[in-house]
Every structure is written in C-alpha cells, then in structure tokens.
Design a protein around this motif. Structure first.
Motif, mmCIF file in Angstrom:
data_model
loop_
_atom_site.group_PDB
_atom_site.id
_atom_site.type_symbol
_atom_site.label_atom_id
_atom_site.label_comp_id
_atom_site.label_asym_id
_atom_site.label_seq_id
_atom_site.Cartn_x
_atom_site.Cartn_y
_atom_site.Cartn_z
ATOM 1 N N ARG A 78 -11.971 -3.573 0.949
ATOM 2 C CA ARG A 78 -11.999 -2.261 1.635
ATOM 3 C C ARG A 78 -12.869 -1.616 1.722
ATOM 4 O O ARG A 78 -14.087 -1.292 2.017
ATOM 5 N N THR A 98 -4.415 -2.437 4.626
ATOM 6 C CA THR A 98 -2.309 -1.531 4.451
ATOM 7 C C THR A 98 -3.562 -0.610 4.077
ATOM 8 O O THR A 98 -4.414 -0.492 2.213
ATOM 9 N N GLN A 99 -3.094 0.959 3.622
ATOM 10 C CA GLN A 99 -3.808 2.249 3.023
ATOM 11 C C GLN A 99 -2.998 2.367 1.558
ATOM 12 O O GLN A 99 -2.089 2.324 2.145
ATOM 13 N N THR A 150 -9.488 5.211 -2.696
ATOM 14 C CA THR A 150 -8.600 5.179 -1.405
ATOM 15 C C THR A 150 -9.282 4.836 -0.865
ATOM 16 O O THR A 150 -10.803 4.313 -0.265
ATOM 17 N N GLY A 172 1.045 -0.994 0.107
ATOM 18 C CA GLY A 172 0.114 -0.068 -0.246
ATOM 19 C C GLY A 172 0.963 1.226 0.039
ATOM 20 O O GLY A 172 1.785 1.098 0.135
ATOM 21 N N VAL A 189 -9.173 1.402 3.171
ATOM 22 C CA VAL A 189 -7.847 0.409 3.526
ATOM 23 C C VAL A 189 -7.989 -0.733 2.867
ATOM 24 O O VAL A 189 -9.316 -1.179 2.338
ATOM 25 N N THR A 231 -3.925 5.209 -1.297
ATOM 26 C CA THR A 231 -4.027 6.818 -0.601
ATOM 27 C C THR A 231 -3.776 6.885 -3.151
ATOM 28 O O THR A 231 -2.896 6.861 -3.252
#
Length: 121
Positions: free
Chosen positions: A38, A115-116, A90, A9, A92, A118
C-alpha cells in the motif's frame, strides 16, 4: 502477457470490513509469492502482507490481527480481508506476484494497477 487486476477498493467506515481481490491472467505456468502493498500520499510504498505458494502468511505489524491474506491457486487470485480498518489504513493498495510466464523457469515480478481504500466515518 500477464496482468494483475485488483478490485474491491472503496470507502469503508472504521469498525467495518472490506475485501480486496487481485486476479492474475495471461500465460501463467506458476506463481510463487503473492503480496499486498500500500502507498499513502506522501509516503513510500509499504509491504502489507504475503502469502506463499504453499499458503504461509506474513503481515506487517500494523495490520496483524486485523487483515487476512489468502489465495486461490485455481483462479490465480489473492485476497486481502480488512477487519476493523483504521483511518491510517487509507492508501492505494497494490497486489504483487512472482510469476513464471515462460518455460525458462524464471519467476518475474508483476504489479497490479492499484485500488484506493479510504477509511473514514
């Protein structure tokens, strides 16, 4: 005890690409379906993609044609490749797997820590 650990991520620009991976470790006798979910802030967790033990795949409509899910049964790893990500992607991202961890023949649900991802210019 079985654990799922995600990696990959981070920040990606629109039009770029990003790959996520999730590896299962521990006492594993078999893994059935593996999925990516997500969750964006203020939203419910959303199913994104699935790959079966035999390699069949399915996607939610919003990512179809842009994301690709795959798995490597030799390493108990599931991947998510994101092509042309959008700001709306976007969130997690969490991996999920149905795993047999004992000789009872039962598959149980396991989740990664998240896991982020963006997507921003």
């Amino acid at each position: 005890q079985v654990q799922l650990v995600e990696s990959g991520g981070g920040l990606v620009q629109p039009g770029g690409s990003l790959g996520l991976s999730c590896a299962a470790s521990g006492t594993i006798f078999g893994i059935e379906d593996m999925d990516w979910y997500r969750q964006a802030p203020g939203k419910q967790r959303e199913w994104v993609a699935r790959v079966s033990r035999d390699g069949y795949t399915a996607y939610t409509d919003s990512v179809k044609g842009r994301f690709t899910i795959a798995r490597d049964n030799a390493t108990n790893t599931v991947y998510l490749h994101m092509d042309s990500p959008k700001p709306e992607d976007t969130a997690v991202y969490y991996c999920h797997a149905s795993i047999m961890t004992d000789l009872d023949g039962r598959y149980r649900d396991y989740w990664g820590q998240g896991t982020q991802v963006t997507v921003s210019a």
